[in-house]
Design an enzyme around this catalytic site. Structure first.
Site, mmCIF file in Angstrom:
data_model
loop_
_atom_site.group_PDB
_atom_site.id
_atom_site.type_symbol
_atom_site.label_atom_id
_atom_site.label_comp_id
_atom_site.label_asym_id
_atom_site.label_seq_id
_atom_site.Cartn_x
_atom_site.Cartn_y
_atom_site.Cartn_z
ATOM 1 C CG ASP A 175 16.586 -2.043 0.614
ATOM 2 O OD1 ASP A 175 17.918 -1.843 0.790
ATOM 3 O OD2 ASP A 175 15.474 -2.090 0.436
ATOM 4 C CG ASP A 226 5.306 -4.250 -5.335
ATOM 5 O OD1 ASP A 226 5.760 -3.180 -4.280
ATOM 6 O OD2 ASP A 226 5.765 -5.073 -5.673
ATOM 7 C CG HIS A 247 8.774 -2.741 -2.643
ATOM 8 N ND1 HIS A 247 8.320 -2.842 -3.397
ATOM 9 C CD2 HIS A 247 9.984 -2.159 -1.788
ATOM 10 C CE1 HIS A 247 9.288 -2.103 -4.162
ATOM 11 N NE2 HIS A 247 10.099 -1.487 -3.461
ATOM 12 C CD GLU A 271 9.561 -6.973 -4.654
ATOM 13 O OE1 GLU A 271 8.682 -5.814 -4.053
ATOM 14 O OE2 GLU A 271 10.753 -7.092 -5.107
#
Ligand SMILES: [Zn+2]
Lengths: 329, 260
Positions: free
Chosen positions: B66, B135, B137, B142
């Site tokens: 990313d 979370d 990801h 996400e």
């Protein structure tokens, strides 16, 4: 010492510009694409941005480059890197000194070639011959038009006036329709991508106009539609005729199918093989040419033309064109 | 999915072993690289092996997961620059052999498509190193991400931007709002996934990843569908696993020669 350096190649088409970054060992390490902007300034600006885009992906800047190569659809003077005429890019009338302007903008040397020539060089690079044999192939572009780029005995063959490989305008049906070139029944009218659209117009046969004609045609043939099956055969026969013409003219070891229609992949190759086998059955002479084994597909996932342009850029001398010493009077 | 629970240093050695075995078997292997704190020890271990035993990355290739959108080319937090500093420059890797999504592209959708093509043209990723967010990801996928997604632009959650503010002088406003990330579908095509997680903060995400239902709410759970996924955990990150004892037993009885 002159160490090999990375190069960038661009394939500037009428709608999009493809870029490839070639590592010093010849590996294609990155690719990028942007929309083409027409007109001389647009072409130069777009080329610069495409180079920068592919460099950013690899965390590099132009200072790391050995040079930039460019393929352009049109008439090019490779010796000076000038585009004389490229209607699809909005360059006609005033010649565009593309190599010089890119060298000025990027600070590295640049070369410019016709798009089919870079595609042929790219195909030779990506499909190397085994055992150190020299490259020997025709890149047959099945696009809007029909033409081939030639690499013969390891060298690009442009022709004495740059017309080598323009087989699309060899008439094959003297009674055929009039071609844009003024002749009748040119091969292009039967074997190009436009020919597929004529055989199976987009938006007909219950398909959305968004489905490309080759996809719609070949899917219908696979589904068993007899009209589609016949159309595929007719088209494949025409492509097979182009293959035969190339082999009989210059006896290339391989004919690489590229251009939009070739994105069909294996189904196209199978259809052309079948057509060549049919031709062999009718002629021991044709059979002796072993045509089916010579035909292959352009590699997927790689912008072949951009790769070829990057390969040509490797021949640029280390000293950037922009700081060439002034000629002595 | 194979779960290994060990000390952070042991985990780094195991992950580096997997990378080294791959590079010895296939010198031109394609590695998937992640930024973040979790893989750092792995990169340290690989750098050590490069320096001391000559482990070579010369023919290998790398693809980053990313990148932030809009960070200047010379911004120190641009992932491209981070990965350069953390691994590329330390193992003698030619920089041009390592690619990342172009977060400065004028047409980001085109850049994402081109990035997918670059990965495909390289023959796909052989081994993907992954971290995991609190979370759940992976990459910047996400919660709510499509489990079949490809490389694309995503909006960072407020939580992720706050988590990352420490790299931007503590100012959330300095953290970019968008990023480009390989999709979950892209990541799933890598032939071996090696995820590292350490620390208590990751315990719930790890529990979901290993033992929860596959759900876009915990994007990493898609890894349960991968035929060759390895999850490397320290005690703290493993602290909420219900079957921790079983994973320990399985790993302890695994033949030595098998590797990850
Ligand atoms: Zn004609």
């Amino acid at each position: 010492m002159n160490l090999p350096r990375a190069t960038v190649g661009l394939d500037i088409g009428g709608t999009k510009t493809l870029a490839a970054l070639l590592a010093p060992d010849g590996l294609v390490v990155a690719q990028a694409r942007i929309a083409t902007t027409r007109g001389a300034d647009g072409v130069v600006d777009g080329a610069v941005r495409a180079v920068q885009g592919v460099l950013r992906q690899a965390g590099q800047d132009a200072a790391a480059l050995g040079g930039v190569g460019v393929g352009v659809p049109g008439i090019v003077d490779p010796a000076t890197g000038t585009v004389r005429h490229a209607v699809n890019l909005g360059v006609d009338g005033v010649p565009l000194p593309l190599a010089r302007r890119l060298a000025d903008e990027l600070g590295v040397g640049a070369v410019v070639e016709n798009d089919l020539n870079v595609a042929a060089v790219g195909a030779a690079h990506l499909l190397p011959e085994p055992d150190g044999r020299s490259d020997d192939l025709a890149f047959l572009a099945l696009g809007t038009g029909l033409a081939a780029g030639l690499v013969l005995d390891g060298a690009l063959r442009r022709g004495s006036t740059g017309a080598a490989g323009e087989i699309g305008h060899v008439p094959v049906h003297p009674d055929g329709p009039v071609c844009a070139c003024g002749q009748r029944g040119c091969l292009e009218l039967y074997a190009s991508g436009s020919a597929v659209e004529a055989l199976w117009p987009p938006g007909t046969h219950g398909r959305s106009p968004d489905v490309p004609a080759p996809v719609a045609l070949f899917e219908a043939a696979t589904a068993g539609d007899p009209a589609a099956t016949a159309a595929v055969q007719r088209y494949a026969d025409a492509v097979a005729a182009a293959v035969r013409m190339l082999v009989l003219s210059v006896d290339v070891r391989h004919v690489v199918l590229g251009g939009g229609v070739a994105q069909l992949g294996e189904p196209l190759l199978e259809a052309v093989h079948a057509a060549l086998v049919r031709q062999e059955a009718a002629s021991a002479f044709v059979a002796s040419l072993a045509l089916p084994g010579r035909v292959r597909l352009a590699p997927g996932h790689v912008p072949v033309g951009a790769v070829g342009a990057a390969v040509l850029a490797r021949a640029i001398p280390a000293r950037p064109a922009a700081v060439r010493p002034a000629e002595t009077a | 999915m194979e779960v290994v629970i060990a000390t952070p240093q042991e985990l780094a050695v195991l992950a580096a072993d997997a990378v080294e075995a791959l590079l010895r078997r296939k010198p031109d292997a394609v590695l998937g690289l992640a930024t973040g704190s979790s893989p750092l020890r792995v990169y340290d271990e690989l750098a050590r092996r490069h320096a001391e035993t000559g482990l070579s990355f010369a023919q290998a290739r790398g693809f980053m997961l990313d990148e932030y959108v809009g960070l200047a080319a010379d911004h120190p937090e641009r992932y491209r620059n981070v990965i350069e500093k953390e691994i590329v420059s330390r193992v003698g890797w030619a920089p041009e052999r390592v690619q990342g999504p172009d977060g400065l592209a004028e047409d980001l959708a085109q850049a994402c498509a081109a990035y997918e093509e670059s990965i495909a043209a390289a023959g796909g990723v052989d081994l993907q190193i992954l971290g995991i967010g609190t979370d759940g990801h992976i990459g910047f996928n996400e919660p709510g991400s499509s489990l079949a997604s490809r490389t694309r632009i995503k909006t960072l959650t407020r939580q992720t931007r706050e988590d990352n503010a420490r790299f931007f002088g503590g100012e959330v406003d300095q953290v970019p709002r968008h990023c480009l990330t390989q999709g979950l579908g892209t990541i799933m095509e890598a032939r071996h996934l090696v995820l590292l997680a350490t620390g208590k903060g990751k315990a719930e995400a790890v529990h979901q990843l290993v033992e929860g239902p596959v759900s876009a709410m915990w994007p990493a759970t898609i890894m349960q569908m991968h035929p060759h996924a390895t999850v490397l955990l320290d005690e703290a990150a493993a602290s909420r696993l219900q079957l921790a004892g079983y994973y320990r037993q399985t790993y302890a009885s695994k033949p030595q020669w098998q590797g990850l």
